[in-house]
Design an enzyme around this catalytic site. Structure first.
Site, PDB file in Angstrom:
ATOM      1  N   GLU A 211      89.838 -70.432 -41.532  1.00  0.00           N
ATOM      2  CA  GLU A 211      88.950 -69.299 -41.217  1.00  0.00           C
ATOM      3  C   GLU A 211      89.263 -68.926 -39.775  1.00  0.00           C
ATOM      4  OE1 GLU A 211      86.909 -67.754 -43.173  1.00  0.00           O
ATOM      5  OE2 GLU A 211      86.645 -69.125 -44.846  1.00  0.00           O
TER       6      GLU A 211
HETATM    7  P1  NAD Z   1      89.984 -72.778 -31.117  1.00  0.00           P
HETATM    8  O1  NAD Z   1      91.080 -72.495 -32.072  1.00  0.00           O
HETATM    9  O2  NAD Z   1      90.315 -72.826 -29.674  1.00  0.00           O
HETATM   10  O3  NAD Z   1      89.270 -74.171 -31.433  1.00  0.00           O
HETATM   11  C1  NAD Z   1      88.676 -74.422 -32.684  1.00  0.00           C
HETATM   12  C2  NAD Z   1      88.606 -75.915 -32.907  1.00  0.00           C
HETATM   13  O4  NAD Z   1      89.922 -76.436 -33.033  1.00  0.00           O
HETATM   14  C3  NAD Z   1      87.930 -76.707 -31.785  1.00  0.00           C
HETATM   15  O5  NAD Z   1      87.096 -77.684 -32.345  1.00  0.00           O
HETATM   16  C4  NAD Z   1      89.109 -77.339 -31.062  1.00  0.00           C
HETATM   17  O6  NAD Z   1      88.790 -78.529 -30.385  1.00  0.00           O
HETATM   18  C5  NAD Z   1      90.046 -77.611 -32.212  1.00  0.00           C
HETATM   19  N1  NAD Z   1      91.448 -77.774 -31.836  1.00  0.00           N
HETATM   20  C6  NAD Z   1      92.097 -77.263 -30.765  1.00  0.00           C
HETATM   21  N2  NAD Z   1      93.395 -77.645 -30.777  1.00  0.00           N
HETATM   22  C7  NAD Z   1      93.555 -78.394 -31.886  1.00  0.00           C
HETATM   23  C8  NAD Z   1      94.681 -79.063 -32.461  1.00  0.00           C
HETATM   24  N3  NAD Z   1      95.895 -79.034 -31.901  1.00  0.00           N
HETATM   25  N4  NAD Z   1      94.506 -79.735 -33.609  1.00  0.00           N
HETATM   26  C9  NAD Z   1      93.289 -79.759 -34.209  1.00  0.00           C
HETATM   27  N5  NAD Z   1      92.193 -79.171 -33.707  1.00  0.00           N
HETATM   28  C10 NAD Z   1      92.332 -78.480 -32.558  1.00  0.00           C
HETATM   29  O7  NAD Z   1      88.869 -71.682 -31.425  1.00  0.00           O
HETATM   30  P2  NAD Z   1      87.485 -71.454 -30.685  1.00  0.00           P
HETATM   31  O8  NAD Z   1      87.789 -70.857 -29.340  1.00  0.00           O
HETATM   32  O9  NAD Z   1      86.657 -72.662 -30.750  1.00  0.00           O
HETATM   33  O10 NAD Z   1      86.799 -70.358 -31.623  1.00  0.00           O
HETATM   34  C11 NAD Z   1      87.028 -68.987 -31.476  1.00  0.00           C
HETATM   35  C12 NAD Z   1      87.918 -68.472 -32.590  1.00  0.00           C
HETATM   36  O11 NAD Z   1      87.341 -68.837 -33.844  1.00  0.00           O
HETATM   37  C13 NAD Z   1      88.008 -66.980 -32.603  1.00  0.00           C
HETATM   38  O12 NAD Z   1      89.326 -66.580 -32.881  1.00  0.00           O
HETATM   39  C14 NAD Z   1      87.084 -66.575 -33.743  1.00  0.00           C
HETATM   40  O13 NAD Z   1      87.360 -65.339 -34.321  1.00  0.00           O
HETATM   41  C15 NAD Z   1      87.297 -67.703 -34.686  1.00  0.00           C
HETATM   42  N6  NAD Z   1      86.185 -67.833 -35.646  1.00  0.00           N
HETATM   43  C16 NAD Z   1      86.420 -67.525 -36.951  1.00  0.00           C
HETATM   44  C17 NAD Z   1      85.393 -67.604 -37.869  1.00  0.00           C
HETATM   45  C18 NAD Z   1      85.626 -67.309 -39.331  1.00  0.00           C
HETATM   46  O14 NAD Z   1      84.809 -67.685 -40.142  1.00  0.00           O
HETATM   47  N7  NAD Z   1      86.714 -66.662 -39.722  1.00  0.00           N
HETATM   48  C19 NAD Z   1      84.118 -67.993 -37.465  1.00  0.00           C
HETATM   49  C20 NAD Z   1      83.909 -68.280 -36.128  1.00  0.00           C
HETATM   50  C21 NAD Z   1      84.969 -68.203 -35.226  1.00  0.00           C
END
Ligand code: NAD
Length: 505
Positions: A237
């Site tokens: 997502e």
């Molecule tokens: P992010 O990708 O920076 O982090 C998301 C999660 O991934 C965090 O828990 C982080 O610690 C983890 N993570 C980071 N690097 C990783 C790795 N190498 N391996 C495994 N896990 C890792 O995103 P964010 O800044 O937390 O969230 C914002 C983004 O999420 C935006 O792009 C937003 O649009 C999206 N989002 C999408 C939905 C949806 O349902 N489509 C809902 C909410 C947010």
């Protein structure tokens, strides 16, 4: 785990800067241990059956509902979002949990299906069985609502869950698991591992049966690569660049109200937030003036009257500034806000017009309280521009009579008509995107099935009239099979007669 990763995770409030929580950073060994515990609990949970699982999940829901204000306070402390917005996401998450618990049996339980004519001697059933242990990695922007879209549905389907919340919102994850422990003491059914990206990466490699990720497309790619090593299936997502179309017959005032909320609520940090608006030229001036008025009435700040909170992720401020400056450098104008709207952790509502379609503010996710508004000559042009994106998460259409037609032509996982982001609050609707927005679905029947595998069973009820699956098959049986197949399907070889008009179309 590398030596550069701190062993403590300190969370500070984006509003006050105060430390609001200190959490452990779980390393790869911790994560593997959590998954091993979850696997033991998964068997017990699966064996409980639908009715008993529903009972447990309903009790958990009761705890969440009774203490919603407390949970919302944790969300507010960690993200800085206004308390009312935090309550909204808690309320929606509780409603989804209720739906998943209630409908799991009907959606996933064993049911008979037709066995067809050739296999008429068989009884055929299909059911959807839990995968085992689901790893959930969540974002910070809706730290309850978004991961619960996976957690609630995975649990209702009979799986155990290990959840890695965002490093910005670990307290929310811990709170949710503690609340379940009040219903199931010392439970290992839903565990939380806190930490940075490294902890998430460890979860991908810890032997989970599926990994449900919500976050940015860039991290989604890294997660897919890690999960590919063990052929672990993934649900992604990711982000969006959602468009709102204001058609020539729209209720313009309602459209402006929805655009303002969709673009600025939660400081624009919503995956399905409105980032682009395409307005029919007939109603453009009226719409822009309504949106502008609303945007000017709002302000971002830490005071109680502020309906917009701070940017939770400090780095997102720079992204927003870059997008606004790029839009203006390429001939766009800020009718509200602009570069001066970026004030430390707060960004005042910003409405940009005349922005070229290839500029960052139109093509890349801004994730801030900014929106571009473009005038179009027709509803068709609005649809074409809305679809001109690598993302495909949500969309909105405002139209009195053409909403369904326009909505069906937008390439997105979800579309709201004459409302905004409403699809996320309807538990029976699937939620998810296409393209750079990811794949797989949470919520609804699709969301339950996402955390299962389909199990097909064919049981022989009687000896077959013509034995087909044996080396003793006779020539007569083969002739009967050929006759039968011709009677059943032979007509399909006839070419349909098309009229001249049909052929032209
Ligand atoms: P992010 O990708 O920076 O982090 C998301 C999660 O991934 C965090 O828990 C982080 O610690 C983890 N993570 C980071 N690097 C990783 C790795 N190498 N391996 C495994 N896990 C890792 O995103 P964010 O800044 O937390 O969230 C914002 C983004 O999420 C935006 O792009 C937003 O649009 C999206 N989002 C999408 C939905 C949806 O349902 N489509 C809902 C909410 C947010």
């Amino acid at each position: 785990m590398t030596a550069t990763v701190p062993d403590k995770l300190e969370v500070t409030s984006p509003v006050t800067g105060d430390v609001v929580g200190i959490h452990h950073v779980h390393d790869a060994d911790d994560v593997r241990a959590a998954v091993a515990t979850a696997r033991e609990w998964a068997q017990w949970w699966s064996d409980l059956g639908f009715a008993n699982r529903r009972d447990v999940l309903d009790k958990w829901r009761g705890v969440l509902a009774r203490r919603a204000a407390q949970l919302a306070e944790v969300v507010h402390q960690e993200t800085g979002k206004p308390h009312g917005d935090a309550m909204l996401e808690v309320a929606l998450a509780v409603d989804h949990l209720a739906w998943a618990a209630k409908h799991a049996d009907k959606v996933l339980g064993r049911r008979k299906v037709s066995s067809g004519l050739l296999m008429a001697n068989q009884a055929a059933t299909v059911e959807y069985l839990p995968l085992g242990v689901i790893g959930v990695i969540g974002p910070w922007n809706y730290p309850v609502f978004t991961p619960m879209g996976s957690i609630a549905y995975a649990l209702a389907a009979g799986n155990a869950v290990v959840f890695k919340p965002s490093e910005l919102t670990p307290g929310v994850g811990v709170w949710l698991a503690d609340a379940l422990s009040e219903v199931v003491p010392d439970q290992g059914l839903f565990q939380v591992v806190t930490g940075y990206g490294e902890t998430g990466a460890a979860l991908c490699r810890a032997g989970v049966d599926k990994l449900a990720f919500t976050g940015s497309p860039a991290t989604g790619r890294t997660i897919m690569a890690a999960c590919a090593e063990t052929l672990t299936p993934v649900l992604i997502e990711a982000g969006g660049k959602d468009a709102l179309i204001v058609a020539d017959d729209a209720d313009v005032v309602a459209a402006a109200d929805a655009a303002a909320w969709g673009a600025f609520a939660n400081a624009g940090q919503t995956c399905t937030g409105v980032e682009r608006v395409y307005v029919h030229e007939k109603v453009y001036d009226e719409f822009l003036s309504e949106l502008t008025r609303r945007a000017r009435e709002l302000h971002a700040g830490g005071d109680p009257s502020a309906k917009i909170g701070p940017m939770t992720l400090p780095g997102q401020v720079d992204v927003a500034r870059r997008h606004i400056e790029d839009a203006i450098a390429r001939g766009g104008r800020a009718v509200v806000g602009g570069p001066e709207a970026v004030q430390g952790r707060y960004i005042q509502p910003t409405v940009l017009v005349d922005v070229p379609e290839d500029s960052l503010a139109v093509t890349a996710e801004t994730f801030a309280p900014t929106v571009t508004v473009a005038k179009v000559r027709s509803n068709d042009e609005a649809v074409a521009l809305a679809n001109h994106t690598s993302y495909g998460l949500g969309a909105t259409v405002f139209s009195r009579k053409k909403g369904m037609d326009l909505a069906a032509r937008i390439r997105s996982g979800m579309t709201a008509i004459n409302g905004v982001i409403s699809f996320a609050g309807i538990p029976e609707l699937p939620f998810g995107g296409i393209g750079e927005s990811g794949f797989g679905r949470i919520h609804g029947p699709d969301g339950l099935k996402e955390f299962t595998y389909a199990k097909a069973i064919a049981r022989q009820r009687m000896k077959p009239a013509i034995a087909l699956t044996t080396f003793d098959r006779t020539e007569k049986a083969e002739q009967t099979m050929a006759t039968l197949i011709n009677v059943l399907h032979g007509g399909a070889t006839q070419l349909p007669k098309l009229s001249r008009k049909d052929r032209r179309a």
